[in-house]
Design a protein around this motif. Structure first.
Motif, mmCIF file in Angstrom:
data_model
loop_
_atom_site.group_PDB
_atom_site.id
_atom_site.type_symbol
_atom_site.label_atom_id
_atom_site.label_comp_id
_atom_site.label_asym_id
_atom_site.label_seq_id
_atom_site.Cartn_x
_atom_site.Cartn_y
_atom_site.Cartn_z
ATOM 1 N N ARG A 16 75.663 28.866 -14.336
ATOM 2 C CA ARG A 16 77.047 29.331 -14.261
ATOM 3 C C ARG A 16 77.618 28.905 -12.913
ATOM 4 N NH1 ARG A 16 78.837 35.667 -14.590
ATOM 5 N NH2 ARG A 16 81.051 35.284 -14.663
ATOM 6 N N TYR A 17 78.810 28.304 -12.960
ATOM 7 C CA TYR A 17 79.452 27.802 -11.745
ATOM 8 C C TYR A 17 80.861 28.360 -11.604
ATOM 9 C CZ TYR A 17 75.848 24.258 -11.019
ATOM 10 O OH TYR A 17 74.667 23.615 -10.762
ATOM 11 N N ALA A 18 81.248 28.577 -10.374
ATOM 12 C CA ALA A 18 82.654 28.804 -10.039
ATOM 13 C C ALA A 18 83.158 27.449 -9.566
ATOM 14 C CB ALA A 18 82.782 29.844 -8.941
ATOM 15 N N VAL A 19 84.339 27.057 -10.045
ATOM 16 C CA VAL A 19 84.842 25.710 -9.768
ATOM 17 C C VAL A 19 86.307 25.777 -9.372
ATOM 18 C CG1 VAL A 19 85.250 23.419 -10.760
ATOM 19 C CG2 VAL A 19 83.250 24.741 -11.484
ATOM 20 N N ILE A 20 86.670 24.982 -8.385
ATOM 21 C CA ILE A 20 88.075 24.790 -8.055
ATOM 22 C C ILE A 20 88.378 23.304 -8.240
ATOM 23 C CG2 ILE A 20 87.667 24.503 -5.575
ATOM 24 C CD1 ILE A 20 90.360 25.960 -5.145
ATOM 25 N N ARG A 21 89.449 23.028 -8.958
ATOM 26 C CA ARG A 21 89.856 21.660 -9.257
ATOM 27 C C ARG A 21 91.089 21.329 -8.412
ATOM 28 N NH1 ARG A 21 91.761 19.553 -15.241
ATOM 29 N NH2 ARG A 21 92.413 17.505 -14.558
ATOM 30 N N PHE A 22 91.136 20.097 -7.895
ATOM 31 C CA PHE A 22 92.303 19.691 -7.116
ATOM 32 C C PHE A 22 92.512 18.203 -7.248
ATOM 33 C CE2 PHE A 22 88.642 19.417 -4.372
ATOM 34 C CZ PHE A 22 88.851 18.311 -3.568
ATOM 35 N N ALA A 56 82.462 16.929 -6.983
ATOM 36 C CA ALA A 56 82.559 15.990 -8.104
ATOM 37 C C ALA A 56 83.863 15.207 -7.968
ATOM 38 C CB ALA A 56 82.535 16.742 -9.424
ATOM 39 N N PHE A 57 83.753 13.896 -8.123
ATOM 40 C CA PHE A 57 84.905 12.997 -8.038
ATOM 41 C C PHE A 57 84.895 12.155 -9.313
ATOM 42 C CE2 PHE A 57 82.768 13.497 -3.922
ATOM 43 C CZ PHE A 57 83.698 14.306 -3.290
ATOM 44 N N TYR A 58 85.999 12.116 -10.028
ATOM 45 C CA TYR A 58 85.999 11.557 -11.377
ATOM 46 C C TYR A 58 86.713 10.225 -11.541
ATOM 47 C CZ TYR A 58 84.229 16.107 -12.673
ATOM 48 O OH TYR A 58 83.457 17.228 -12.772
ATOM 49 N N ASN A 59 87.369 9.722 -10.517
ATOM 50 C CA ASN A 59 88.208 8.542 -10.693
ATOM 51 C C ASN A 59 87.747 7.366 -9.853
ATOM 52 O OD1 ASN A 59 90.220 11.165 -10.594
ATOM 53 N ND2 ASN A 59 90.498 9.833 -12.359
ATOM 54 N N PRO A 60 88.073 6.150 -10.320
ATOM 55 C CA PRO A 60 87.766 4.965 -9.516
ATOM 56 C C PRO A 60 88.674 4.925 -8.281
ATOM 57 C CG PRO A 60 88.989 4.348 -11.490
ATOM 58 C CD PRO A 60 88.686 5.807 -11.612
ATOM 59 N N PRO A 61 88.293 4.157 -7.274
ATOM 60 C CA PRO A 61 89.032 4.144 -6.012
ATOM 61 C C PRO A 61 90.488 3.692 -6.120
ATOM 62 C CG PRO A 61 87.078 2.725 -5.892
ATOM 63 C CD PRO A 61 87.120 3.315 -7.254
ATOM 64 N N TRP A 62 90.838 2.939 -7.136
ATOM 65 C CA TRP A 62 92.212 2.437 -7.233
ATOM 66 C C TRP A 62 93.160 3.436 -7.912
ATOM 67 C CZ3 TRP A 62 88.019 0.020 -9.562
ATOM 68 C CH2 TRP A 62 87.881 0.245 -10.918
ATOM 69 N N THR A 63 92.669 4.593 -8.323
ATOM 70 C CA THR A 63 93.524 5.612 -8.936
ATOM 71 C C THR A 63 94.466 6.185 -7.876
ATOM 72 O OG1 THR A 63 91.780 6.176 -10.496
ATOM 73 C CG2 THR A 63 93.534 7.789 -10.213
ATOM 74 N N LEU A 64 95.724 6.341 -8.225
ATOM 75 C CA LEU A 64 96.696 6.925 -7.305
ATOM 76 C C LEU A 64 96.267 8.346 -6.929
ATOM 77 C CD1 LEU A 64 99.989 5.803 -9.052
ATOM 78 C CD2 LEU A 64 98.980 4.857 -6.972
ATOM 79 N N PRO A 65 96.429 8.744 -5.668
ATOM 80 C CA PRO A 65 95.976 10.069 -5.234
ATOM 81 C C PRO A 65 96.510 11.213 -6.096
ATOM 82 C CG PRO A 65 96.517 8.743 -3.334
ATOM 83 C CD PRO A 65 96.933 7.949 -4.555
ATOM 84 N N LEU A 66 97.758 11.135 -6.502
ATOM 85 C CA LEU A 66 98.346 12.192 -7.320
ATOM 86 C C LEU A 66 97.603 12.375 -8.640
ATOM 87 C CD1 LEU A 66 100.702 14.183 -7.790
ATOM 88 C CD2 LEU A 66 101.937 12.301 -8.837
ATOM 89 N N LEU A 67 96.984 11.327 -9.148
ATOM 90 C CA LEU A 67 96.308 11.367 -10.441
ATOM 91 C C LEU A 67 94.800 11.585 -10.336
ATOM 92 C CD1 LEU A 67 98.205 8.401 -12.112
ATOM 93 C CD2 LEU A 67 98.701 10.845 -12.302
ATOM 94 N N ARG A 68 94.275 11.673 -9.126
ATOM 95 C CA ARG A 68 92.832 11.860 -8.956
ATOM 96 C C ARG A 68 92.416 13.279 -9.329
ATOM 97 N NH1 ARG A 68 89.935 8.334 -5.102
ATOM 98 N NH2 ARG A 68 91.305 6.581 -4.720
ATOM 99 N N ARG A 69 91.211 13.397 -9.874
ATOM 100 C CA ARG A 69 90.657 14.698 -10.214
ATOM 101 C C ARG A 69 89.376 14.899 -9.414
ATOM 102 N NH1 ARG A 69 87.752 16.348 -15.770
ATOM 103 N NH2 ARG A 69 86.955 18.327 -15.040
ATOM 104 N N ASN A 70 89.325 15.996 -8.669
ATOM 105 C CA ASN A 70 88.178 16.348 -7.838
ATOM 106 C C ASN A 70 87.833 17.810 -8.081
ATOM 107 O OD1 ASN A 70 88.530 13.815 -6.206
ATOM 108 N ND2 ASN A 70 90.418 14.853 -5.669
ATOM 109 N N GLU A 71 86.581 18.169 -7.847
ATOM 110 C CA GLU A 71 86.163 19.554 -8.007
ATOM 111 C C GLU A 71 85.161 19.929 -6.924
ATOM 112 O OE1 GLU A 71 86.474 19.929 -12.869
ATOM 113 O OE2 GLU A 71 84.504 19.728 -11.954
ATOM 114 N N VAL A 72 85.206 21.208 -6.542
ATOM 115 C CA VAL A 72 84.170 21.821 -5.723
ATOM 116 C C VAL A 72 83.517 22.866 -6.620
ATOM 117 C CG1 VAL A 72 83.640 23.189 -3.672
ATOM 118 C CG2 VAL A 72 85.486 21.512 -3.594
ATOM 119 N N MET A 73 82.179 22.817 -6.723
ATOM 120 C CA MET A 73 81.442 23.707 -7.619
ATOM 121 C C MET A 73 80.377 24.474 -6.823
ATOM 122 S SD MET A 73 80.852 21.033 -10.760
ATOM 123 C CE MET A 73 79.985 19.850 -9.737
ATOM 124 N N ILE A 74 80.268 25.764 -7.096
ATOM 125 C CA ILE A 74 79.227 26.582 -6.488
ATOM 126 C C ILE A 74 78.560 27.386 -7.599
ATOM 127 C CG2 ILE A 74 78.713 28.470 -4.885
ATOM 128 C CD1 ILE A 74 81.111 27.571 -3.211
#
Length: 78
Positions: A16-22, A56-74
């Motif tokens: 079980r994880y708590a996750v924040i997406r940004f 967790a980082f889900y996008n390739p480097p050329w993805t625009l910052p606004l469209l990037r999906r990242n997560e911190v999981m604990i």
């Protein structure tokens, strides 16, 4: 079943994880800010953390910052 012999499957038990997406760039400052926010949330809900943060980082480097999906999981206690 994988068709490549170099690929091995390993069963991992449920956790079980708590996750924040940004979105945006996941630089050191951003990761620290979102990790602090998630840890504050865990404290406010009296949830016990069981691990250090995982990122967790889900996008390739050329993805625009606004469209990037990242997560911190604990991982948290059930």
């Amino acid at each position: 079943k994988p068709n490549n012999p170099a690929v091995k499957l390993k069963e991992i038990g449920a956790k079980r994880y708590a996750v924040i997406r940004f979105s945006g760039m996941a630089g050191e400052d951003s990761l620290k800010r979102h990790t602090d926010e998630l840890e504050a949330y865990l404290r406010s809900k009296n949830l016990q953390s069981l691990s250090a943060p995982t990122y967790a980082f889900y996008n390739p480097p050329w993805t625009l910052p606004l469209l990037r999906r990242n997560e911190v999981m604990i991982e948290v206690a059930p």
